[in-house]
Design an enzyme around this catalytic site. Sequence first.
Site, PDB file in Angstrom:
ATOM      1  N   THR A  11       0.830  -1.210   0.000  1.00 18.49           N
ATOM      2  CA  THR A  11       0.000   0.000   0.000  1.00 18.49           C
ATOM      3  C   THR A  11       0.869   1.266   0.000  1.00 18.49           C
ATOM      4  O   THR A  11       0.704   2.147  -0.847  1.00 18.49           O
ATOM      5  CB  THR A  11      -0.919  -0.002   1.248  1.00 18.49           C
ATOM      6  OG1 THR A  11      -1.656  -1.219   1.249  1.00 18.49           O
ATOM      7  CG2 THR A  11      -1.880   1.161   1.241  1.00 18.49           C
ATOM      8  N   VAL A  12       1.810   1.354   0.952  1.00 18.23           N
ATOM      9  CA  VAL A  12       2.597   2.587   1.071  1.00 18.23           C
ATOM     10  C   VAL A  12       3.629   2.682  -0.060  1.00 18.23           C
ATOM     11  O   VAL A  12       3.820   3.743  -0.670  1.00 18.23           O
ATOM     12  CB  VAL A  12       3.274   2.692   2.460  1.00 18.23           C
ATOM     13  CG1 VAL A  12       4.029   4.007   2.587  1.00 18.23           C
ATOM     14  CG2 VAL A  12       2.243   2.586   3.575  1.00 18.23           C
ATOM     15  N   LYS A 100       6.781   2.139  12.100  1.00 18.31           N
ATOM     16  CA  LYS A 100       6.817   2.526  13.525  1.00 18.31           C
ATOM     17  C   LYS A 100       7.386   1.434  14.421  1.00 18.31           C
ATOM     18  O   LYS A 100       8.025   1.714  15.426  1.00 18.31           O
ATOM     19  CB  LYS A 100       5.440   2.949  14.015  1.00 18.31           C
ATOM     20  CG  LYS A 100       4.315   2.005  13.673  1.00 18.31           C
ATOM     21  CD  LYS A 100       3.456   2.535  12.578  1.00 18.31           C
ATOM     22  CE  LYS A 100       2.717   1.427  11.877  1.00 18.31           C
ATOM     23  NZ  LYS A 100       1.668   1.910  11.004  1.00 18.31           N
ATOM     24  N   GLU A 124       9.190  10.380   9.344  1.00 21.79           N
ATOM     25  CA  GLU A 124       7.989  11.224   9.483  1.00 21.79           C
ATOM     26  C   GLU A 124       6.697  10.415   9.393  1.00 21.79           C
ATOM     27  O   GLU A 124       5.740  10.655  10.126  1.00 21.79           O
ATOM     28  CB  GLU A 124       7.998  12.305   8.388  1.00 21.79           C
ATOM     29  CG  GLU A 124       6.844  13.264   8.453  1.00 21.79           C
ATOM     30  CD  GLU A 124       6.809  14.058   9.758  1.00 21.79           C
ATOM     31  OE1 GLU A 124       7.660  14.926   9.939  1.00 21.79           O
ATOM     32  OE2 GLU A 124       5.922  13.798  10.602  1.00 21.79           O
ATOM     33  N   GLY A 129       0.398   9.325  10.128  1.00 25.93           N
ATOM     34  CA  GLY A 129       0.206   9.285   8.671  1.00 25.93           C
ATOM     35  C   GLY A 129       0.804  10.500   7.997  1.00 25.93           C
ATOM     36  O   GLY A 129       2.006  10.756   8.090  1.00 25.93           O
ATOM     37  N   GLY A 182      -7.502   0.189   3.285  1.00 26.00           N
ATOM     38  CA  GLY A 182      -6.035   0.233   3.377  1.00 26.00           C
ATOM     39  C   GLY A 182      -5.527   0.953   4.611  1.00 26.00           C
ATOM     40  O   GLY A 182      -4.384   1.393   4.663  1.00 26.00           O
ATOM     41  N   GLU A 185      -3.299  -2.411   9.770  1.00 29.14           N
ATOM     42  CA  GLU A 185      -2.036  -3.146   9.652  1.00 29.14           C
ATOM     43  C   GLU A 185      -2.311  -4.514   9.030  1.00 29.14           C
ATOM     44  O   GLU A 185      -3.462  -4.978   9.012  1.00 29.14           O
ATOM     45  CB  GLU A 185      -1.430  -3.357  11.053  1.00 29.14           C
ATOM     46  CG  GLU A 185      -1.047  -2.081  11.751  1.00 29.14           C
ATOM     47  CD  GLU A 185      -0.046  -1.260  10.967  1.00 29.14           C
ATOM     48  OE1 GLU A 185       1.051  -1.742  10.695  1.00 29.14           O
ATOM     49  OE2 GLU A 185      -0.396  -0.129  10.582  1.00 29.14           O
ATOM     50  N   ASP A 196      -0.198  -0.460  17.952  1.00 38.36           N
ATOM     51  CA  ASP A 196       0.278   0.495  16.953  1.00 38.36           C
ATOM     52  C   ASP A 196       0.371   1.903  17.572  1.00 38.36           C
ATOM     53  O   ASP A 196       1.395   2.582  17.450  1.00 38.36           O
ATOM     54  CB  ASP A 196      -0.700   0.474  15.756  1.00 38.36           C
ATOM     55  CG  ASP A 196      -0.331   1.454  14.674  1.00 38.36           C
ATOM     56  OD1 ASP A 196       0.613   1.180  13.922  1.00 38.36           O
ATOM     57  OD2 ASP A 196      -0.985   2.515  14.577  1.00 38.36           O
ATOM     58  N   LYS A 200       3.678   4.479  18.444  1.00 40.63           N
ATOM     59  CA  LYS A 200       3.703   5.875  17.974  1.00 40.63           C
ATOM     60  C   LYS A 200       3.896   6.853  19.131  1.00 40.63           C
ATOM     61  O   LYS A 200       4.656   7.807  19.003  1.00 40.63           O
ATOM     62  CB  LYS A 200       2.418   6.178  17.202  1.00 40.63           C
ATOM     63  CG  LYS A 200       2.358   5.436  15.858  1.00 40.63           C
ATOM     64  CD  LYS A 200       0.979   5.540  15.222  1.00 40.63           C
ATOM     65  CE  LYS A 200       0.913   4.882  13.858  1.00 40.63           C
ATOM     66  NZ  LYS A 200      -0.468   4.750  13.370  1.00 40.63           N
TER      67      LYS A 200
HETATM   68  N1  HSE Z   1      -2.751   0.953  10.808  1.00 38.61           N
HETATM   69  C1  HSE Z   1      -2.290   2.291  11.004  1.00 38.61           C
HETATM   70  C2  HSE Z   1      -3.472   3.163  11.413  1.00 38.61           C
HETATM   71  C3  HSE Z   1      -1.664   2.795   9.746  1.00 38.61           C
HETATM   72  O1  HSE Z   1      -4.612   2.711  11.261  1.00 38.61           O
HETATM   73  O2  HSE Z   1      -3.269   4.249  11.902  1.00 38.61           O
HETATM   74  C4  HSE Z   1      -0.952   4.114   9.865  1.00 38.61           C
HETATM   75  O3  HSE Z   1       0.144   4.015  10.747  1.00 38.61           O
END
Ligand code: HSE
Length: 404
Positions: A11-12, A100, A124, A129, A182, A185, A196, A200
Site C-alpha cells: 500500500t505505502v 513505527k 515522518e 500518517g 487500506g 495493519e 500500533d 507511535k
Molecule cells: N494501521 C495504522 C493506522 C496505519 O490505522 O493508523 C498508519 O500508521
Amino acid sequence: MINIAVLGYGTVGSGVVEVINTNHKSINKRAGDEINIKYVLDLRDFPGDPVQDILVHDYEVIANDPEVDIVVEVMGGIEPAYTFVKRALESGKSVCTSNKALVAKHGPELMEIARERDINFLFEASCGGGIPIIRALNSSLTADEIDEITGILNGTTNYMLYKMSTEGCEFDTVLKEAQAKGYAEADPTADVEGYDACRKIAILSSLAYGRFLNYENIYTEGITRITPEDMAYARELGMTIKLLATSRKVGEDSFYAMVAPFLLSQNSPLFSVNDVFNAVFVHGNVLGDAMFYGSGAGKLPTASAVVADVVDEAKHLHRNIMMNWSSYPLNLMDMSEVEGRFFVRVKGTTVDCVKEAFPEVEIVNLKELPDEFAFITSTMRQGEYEERIRALADHIVTMIRVKD
Ligand code: HSE
C-alpha cells in the site's frame, strides 16, 4: 540525479511511486535535484505495472549499488526491515521509513549509525500518517519544554469508533471496512489492541522529552471491549469515546504514558477528530496548546510523508539533521500514581453502595438499560480507585477512563 530504492511495493510503497510520479516536477524543484526511482524491491511480480521494469527481488542488488543514495523502507515489521536498513546506513545510504515498529524498537541505534556517518534516518510517516508532527517536534517546537502529548494516533480504530458511535455498526463490520480502505495493519490486532498507537506515542515522547521511551513499558489497552452500550452512555453524557495515546511530564523526572480508550467531553480539542483522521495535541511550557490534524492512515497521505523525508534527505545528502532523542532511558512512574477520573458501569448494586465506596460521584442512568447504572468518580490516583472499587468488584460491567 539522486537515486532511490523503495523496499516494498504494498500500500505505502506503491503510494510512494505514485506520489513521485504525480508531483515529480515540484518534488525535484524542492529537492534541488532529480529524484529517480532506480529500484523497487518486492518478492512478488506485478505484470502490466510499469514498476516491473525497475523491480528487483534480491536486496543485494540495492545494497551493492553505490549509485543508490536513499533507501525508502516501507515493508513494515521488524525483519528483514531492520537488517536491510542497518546495512544501508552502514554503507552510507540515507534511509527513510514509515515503519513505527522498527523506529520504536531500534530507533536510537539506527539514528546513531546515521549520525556517525553524516547521513540521515528519518521517519515522518511512522506517526500520524500524513501529519508532519515529527518534523514539528524536531525543528519547530525547540523553544519549549514539552510536558504533554496526547494523540489520536491510529486511523483504523478512530474510523471504527466513529462508525460504531454514529451508525451503530458492529465491530467486525467496521474493521473489515477499515481493512478494505487500506488503513489497517497486515495483522489488525496491532490496531485494535492499541499496540500500533503504543509504538507511535513511544516515538513522539522520545523526541519530545529527548530520552528513549521503551514502548514495552507503556500501559496499553485497546478498543476490543468497547460496546454499543458504552457509546450510548457517552452520548447521554454529551461525550464520545476515543482511543488516546498520551504521555505527560508531571515532575522534573516524573513521566507517565498510556494508551487506552477514554471518554472525551466536547471541550476537548480531540472531540471532533473523526473518521480516519489523526490529531496530536501538544502542550509546551511557553507555547501553551497546539494541535496537529490530518489524514492518519492510507496510501497517499502516508506516502506524502515518506516522500517529504526523501526530499529532506536529498537536501541533506551528507549532513546529519540533528534529532533530540538520546538513548538515555525515560522511566515511567507506576500507573497506581497516575491521577484521573473513572467512568464505571455497575449492575446488581445501589447508588448508596456506590456512594459508600466513592463519596463524590456523578450518577448516570440510561432508560434503555434499566438493570444497571454508571458513575463517574472525582479525580483520584489510580491506586486509590483500585482500592475503593474492590467493594463493588462483583458488580462492575466495565470501566473507561475520562479525559478532562
Ligand atoms: N494501521 C495504522 C493506522 C496505519 O490505522 O493508523 C498508519 O500508521
